[in-house]
Design a protein around this motif. Structure first.
Motif, PDB file in Angstrom:
ATOM      1  N   LEU A 122      42.077  43.963  61.617  1.00 56.57           N
ATOM      2  CA  LEU A 122      40.939  42.184  61.462  1.00 56.57           C
ATOM      3  C   LEU A 122      39.851  42.862  60.014  1.00 56.57           C
ATOM      4  O   LEU A 122      39.618  41.438  59.041  1.00 56.57           O
ATOM      5  N   GLN A 123      39.415  43.514  59.675  1.00 55.42           N
ATOM      6  CA  GLN A 123      38.486  43.810  58.296  1.00 55.42           C
ATOM      7  C   GLN A 123      38.726  43.101  57.149  1.00 55.42           C
ATOM      8  O   GLN A 123      38.674  42.850  56.191  1.00 55.42           O
ATOM      9  N   LEU A 124      40.814  43.471  57.413  1.00 51.32           N
ATOM     10  CA  LEU A 124      41.510  42.926  56.163  1.00 51.32           C
ATOM     11  C   LEU A 124      41.622  42.084  55.887  1.00 51.32           C
ATOM     12  O   LEU A 124      42.036  41.313  54.839  1.00 51.32           O
ATOM     13  N   PHE A 125      41.796  41.220  56.801  1.00 55.39           N
ATOM     14  CA  PHE A 125      41.797  39.044  56.993  1.00 55.39           C
ATOM     15  C   PHE A 125      40.216  39.528  56.252  1.00 55.39           C
ATOM     16  O   PHE A 125      39.993  37.620  55.963  1.00 55.39           O
ATOM     17  N   ILE A 126      39.205  39.809  56.732  1.00 53.56           N
ATOM     18  CA  ILE A 126      37.342  39.127  56.494  1.00 53.56           C
ATOM     19  C   ILE A 126      37.590  39.630  54.636  1.00 53.56           C
ATOM     20  O   ILE A 126      37.285  38.097  53.964  1.00 53.56           O
ATOM     21  N   ASP A 127      38.071  40.424  54.335  1.00 52.58           N
ATOM     22  CA  ASP A 127      38.039  40.629  53.111  1.00 52.58           C
ATOM     23  C   ASP A 127      39.214  40.071  51.900  1.00 52.58           C
ATOM     24  O   ASP A 127      38.157  39.578  51.065  1.00 52.58           O
ATOM     25  N   ARG A 128      40.016  39.233  53.070  1.00 49.44           N
ATOM     26  CA  ARG A 128      40.879  38.503  51.897  1.00 49.44           C
ATOM     27  C   ARG A 128      40.491  37.217  51.824  1.00 49.44           C
ATOM     28  O   ARG A 128      40.139  36.579  50.628  1.00 49.44           O
ATOM     29  N   PHE A 129      39.632  36.562  52.884  1.00 51.45           N
ATOM     30  CA  PHE A 129      39.478  34.874  53.023  1.00 51.45           C
ATOM     31  C   PHE A 129      38.095  35.164  52.061  1.00 51.45           C
ATOM     32  O   PHE A 129      38.001  34.287  51.591  1.00 51.45           O
ATOM     33  N   ASN A 130      37.845  35.993  52.196  1.00 53.24           N
ATOM     34  CA  ASN A 130      36.110  36.666  51.381  1.00 53.24           C
ATOM     35  C   ASN A 130      36.838  36.325  49.208  1.00 53.24           C
ATOM     36  O   ASN A 130      35.808  35.970  48.694  1.00 53.24           O
ATOM     37  N   GLU A 131      37.394  37.458  49.095  1.00 51.20           N
ATOM     38  CA  GLU A 131      37.787  37.069  47.935  1.00 51.20           C
ATOM     39  C   GLU A 131      39.062  35.635  47.856  1.00 51.20           C
ATOM     40  O   GLU A 131      38.336  35.926  46.649  1.00 51.20           O
ATOM     41  N   ILE A 132      39.531  35.135  48.123  1.00 49.31           N
ATOM     42  CA  ILE A 132      39.516  33.407  48.165  1.00 49.31           C
ATOM     43  C   ILE A 132      38.890  32.928  47.629  1.00 49.31           C
ATOM     44  O   ILE A 132      38.968  31.995  47.403  1.00 49.31           O
ATOM     45  N   ASN A 133      37.772  33.061  48.630  1.00 52.64           N
ATOM     46  CA  ASN A 133      36.568  32.684  48.657  1.00 52.64           C
ATOM     47  C   ASN A 133      35.714  32.046  46.785  1.00 52.64           C
ATOM     48  O   ASN A 133      35.572  31.089  46.509  1.00 52.64           O
ATOM     49  N   ASP A 134      35.313  33.449  46.748  1.00 56.83           N
ATOM     50  CA  ASP A 134      35.916  33.953  45.296  1.00 56.83           C
ATOM     51  C   ASP A 134      36.111  33.287  43.685  1.00 56.83           C
ATOM     52  O   ASP A 134      35.836  32.865  43.144  1.00 56.83           O
ATOM     53  N   LEU A 135      37.504  33.448  44.418  1.00 58.20           N
ATOM     54  CA  LEU A 135      38.903  33.248  43.827  1.00 58.20           C
ATOM     55  C   LEU A 135      38.859  31.732  43.594  1.00 58.20           C
ATOM     56  O   LEU A 135      38.778  31.122  42.270  1.00 58.20           O
ATOM     57  N   LEU A 136      38.522  30.945  44.216  1.00 54.45           N
ATOM     58  CA  LEU A 136      38.052  29.016  44.768  1.00 54.45           C
ATOM     59  C   LEU A 136      37.353  28.361  43.537  1.00 54.45           C
ATOM     60  O   LEU A 136      37.679  27.934  43.456  1.00 54.45           O
ATOM     61  N   VAL A 137      36.574  29.061  43.242  1.00 56.65           N
ATOM     62  CA  VAL A 137      34.782  28.773  42.634  1.00 56.65           C
ATOM     63  C   VAL A 137      35.261  29.587  40.939  1.00 56.65           C
ATOM     64  O   VAL A 137      34.403  29.512  39.833  1.00 56.65           O
ATOM     65  N   SER A 138      35.857  30.104  41.136  1.00 57.07           N
ATOM     66  CA  SER A 138      36.846  30.924  39.373  1.00 57.07           C
ATOM     67  C   SER A 138      37.396  30.257  38.622  1.00 57.07           C
ATOM     68  O   SER A 138      37.708  29.008  39.162  1.00 57.07           O
ATOM     69  N   PRO A 139      36.880  29.486  37.303  1.00 56.93           N
ATOM     70  CA  PRO A 139      37.241  28.182  36.144  1.00 56.93           C
ATOM     71  C   PRO A 139      38.748  28.493  35.738  1.00 56.93           C
ATOM     72  O   PRO A 139      39.161  27.717  36.170  1.00 56.93           O
ATOM     73  N   ASP A 140      39.620  29.864  35.874  1.00 59.83           N
ATOM     74  CA  ASP A 140      41.088  30.200  35.809  1.00 59.83           C
ATOM     75  C   ASP A 140      41.588  29.140  36.724  1.00 59.83           C
ATOM     76  O   ASP A 140      42.667  28.600  36.704  1.00 59.83           O
ATOM     77  N   ILE A 141      40.994  28.841  38.113  1.00 62.55           N
ATOM     78  CA  ILE A 141      41.849  29.196  39.433  1.00 62.55           C
ATOM     79  C   ILE A 141      41.454  27.278  39.436  1.00 62.55           C
ATOM     80  O   ILE A 141      42.172  26.213  39.821  1.00 62.55           O
ATOM     81  N   LEU A 142      39.977  27.134  39.323  1.00 66.23           N
ATOM     82  CA  LEU A 142      39.672  25.559  39.215  1.00 66.23           C
ATOM     83  C   LEU A 142      40.386  24.612  38.003  1.00 66.23           C
ATOM     84  O   LEU A 142      41.217  23.409  38.353  1.00 66.23           O
ATOM     85  N   SER A 143      41.461  25.279  37.395  1.00 67.69           N
ATOM     86  CA  SER A 143      42.096  24.668  36.218  1.00 67.69           C
ATOM     87  C   SER A 143      43.546  24.456  36.477  1.00 67.69           C
ATOM     88  O   SER A 143      44.440  24.149  35.711  1.00 67.69           O
ATOM     89  N   ASP A 144      43.668  24.786  37.761  1.00 67.43           N
ATOM     90  CA  ASP A 144      45.527  25.238  37.821  1.00 67.43           C
ATOM     91  C   ASP A 144      45.442  24.740  39.966  1.00 67.43           C
ATOM     92  O   ASP A 144      45.140  25.488  40.232  1.00 67.43           O
ATOM     93  N   ILE A 145      45.746  23.639  39.450  1.00 70.09           N
ATOM     94  CA  ILE A 145      45.737  22.536  40.534  1.00 70.09           C
ATOM     95  C   ILE A 145      46.665  23.200  42.067  1.00 70.09           C
ATOM     96  O   ILE A 145      46.997  23.747  42.996  1.00 70.09           O
ATOM     97  N   LYS A 146      47.704  23.920  41.266  1.00 66.94           N
ATOM     98  CA  LYS A 146      48.707  24.386  42.372  1.00 66.94           C
ATOM     99  C   LYS A 146      48.319  25.490  42.641  1.00 66.94           C
ATOM    100  O   LYS A 146      48.682  26.700  43.650  1.00 66.94           O
TER     101      LYS A 146
END
Length: 355
Positions: free
Chosen positions: A6-30
Motif C-alpha cells: 500500500l505504501q507504493l500507492f501512497i508514494d506514487r500519489f505524493n509523487e504525482i502531486n509534486d509533478l502536477l505543480v512542476s513547470p514542465d507538466i503545467l505546460s504539457d496538457i496531455k
C-alpha cells in the motif's frame, strides 16, 4: 506485507502531486491529463491505505494502554472496534487491488437486437429498453437514443442508445449476451408459452484518438427514413447508412431530422464498434484469462432467462434465480442481478491474481 504494498500507492500519489505543480507538466496538457487520471484511479486505494495505517497504529497504541488502570476499559472498547474494522478494510483493499478493466469508467452504447421469435422478440427489445432506461435513472446516468428500427407489432428490431455516467461500463458489461424470454404472446389464443430471444451488446464509447478511420474506407449513403417518425421523417432523405468497407460493418441512423446529426451519431457508433472489434480480437489472442479478467466472455452465450408465467428471472452464469421478474423489469432493479455478478467476478479475479 500488505502495508508495504500500500505504501507504493501512497508514494506514487505524493509523487504525482509534486509533478502536477512542476513547470514542465503545467505546460504539457496531455501529460497533465494523464497524471491527473492516474491519480484519480489510485485515490481510493490511497484513502484506504491511510485508514489502514491509522488502524494498525491505533491498535498498537491501545494495546499499550491495556495495562493502565484508568484507561484500560476505554482502550479495550476501542480495540474491539478497531479489530472489527481491520478485516473489513482488508477485504475492501483486496478488491481495490484487483486488476481493472481499462474500459470500466467509460460511457457505453447499448445495442438491443431482436433474435429468434419474430414479433415477440421485438416486443421484448422494447421491454428491455424501458427497463434499462429505468435502471439508468436509478443509477443517476443519462441516456440518449442513437438509432432505432421499429417492428410491425410495436416493438423494435433494433435499439441503440448511449448511456453516460459514473462506472457505466463496469456495471453494464455483464449484460452482454443472449437474453431469452418465455411468455404467452397477446396473439396466442391457446395460452401456450412461446420462447424468443434478443441479443444485448455493450460497447464502450471511444475517444477520436483511440480509433482512426480513413475516409476512403467509408461508403456513405443517404436514404429516406422509415417508421413512425412523423411527417418530416418520411419526406426528407435524412437517414444515413455508413459502411466500413474493410470490415463490412454497417451503421444506420435516422432518429434525427438533420442529416448532419444522423451522420455524426452513426460515425460515433461505428468508431465504438470498430474499437470493440479490435478489443475482441486482442482478447482472443491473449486467451481465456484475459476474457475472464474483463468479465466479457462469449457474446453469443445465453446468459439469462425471463420466465413470465413463473415470474422468474434466472442468470445462468452464477445459477442465480429470483422470483421478482415483474418488479425488476418495471422498476429497473437490475442491481439485484448485477451486484452478485460483480461479486462472483471479483472472487474469480482474486483466485487468478492470488490476492
Amino acid at each position: 506485507m500488505l502495508q508495504d504494498k500500500l505504501q507504493l500507492f501512497i508514494d506514487r500519489f505524493n509523487e504525482i502531486n509534486d509533478l502536477l505543480v512542476s513547470p514542465d507538466i503545467l505546460s504539457d496538457i496531455k501529460k497533465m491529463t494523464e497524471l491527473s487520471k492516474e491519480q484519480s484511479n489510485i485515490s481510493k486505494i490511497v484513502d484506504a491505505a491511510k485508514e489502514y495505517n491509522q488502524i494498525i497504529s491505533d491498535i498498537e497504541d491501545n494495546k499499550m494502554l491495556l495495562g493502565d488502570d484508568e484507561l484500560a476499559d476505554l482502550a479495550k472498547e476501542e480495540l474491539k472496534e478497531l479489530e472489527q474494522r481491520k478485516p473489513e478494510l482488508e477485504a475492501e483493499i483486496k478488491i481495490l487491488l484487483l486488476p481493472t478493466d481499462p474500459n470500466d469508467d467509460k460511457n457505453i452504447y447499448v445495442e438491443l437486437r431482436a433474435g429468434a421469435g419474430g414479433d415477440e422478440a421485438g416486443l421484448f427489445v422494447a421491454d428491455m429498453f424501458r427497463a434499462y432506461i429505468k435502471f439508468a435513472e436509478n443509477e443517476g446516468w443519462k441516456t440518449e437514443i442513437m438509432n432505432s428500427s421499429e417492428s410491425e407489432a410495436g416493438g423494435y428490431k433494433e435499439m441503440v442508445f448511449l448511456v453516460k455516467g459514473e462506472s457505466v461500463y463496469s456495471k453494464m458489461k455483464f449484460e452482454a449476451g443472449v437474453h431469452r424470454v418465455q411468455r404467452v404472446p397477446a396473439t396466442e389464443t391457446q395460452g401456450r408459452v412461446h420462447t424468443s430471444a434478443i441479443t444485448v451488446a455493450i460497447i464502450p464509447e471511444v475517444d477520436d484518438v483511440e480509433i482512426d478511420i480513413r475516409s476512403e474506407d467509408l461508403k456513405i449513403d443517404t436514404m429516406r427514413a422509415s417508421g413512425n417518425g412523423g411527417q418530416s421523417v418520411n419526406t426528407t432523405d435524412s437517414a444515413i447508412r455508413i459502411t466500413h468497407l474493410p470490415t463490412g460493418l454497417v451503421v444506420t441512423n435516422q432518429d434525427q431530422k438533420s442529416q448532419h446529426k444522423n451522420k455524426d451519431k452513426a460515425m460515433k457508433v461505428l468508431k465504438a464498434r470498430l474499437f470493440d472489434m479490435q478489443e475482441q480480437e486482442r482478447m482472443d489472442k491473449e486467451g481465456a484469462d484475459r476474457k475472464a479478467q474483463v468479465g466479457s466472455g462469449d457474446r453469443s452465450a445465453r446468459i439469462r432467462t425471463y420466465n413470465y408465467p413463473q415470474g422468474r428471472i434466472s442468470d445462468h452464469r452464477i445459477n442465480l434465480t429470483l422470483y421478482r421478474l415483474d418488479v425488476i423489469m418495471n422498476d429497473g432493479l437490475f442491481h439485484e442481478i448485477i451486484d452478485p455478478l460483480i461479486a462472483d467476478h471479483q472472487s474469480k479475479l482474486m483466485e487468478m491474481s492470488g490476492v
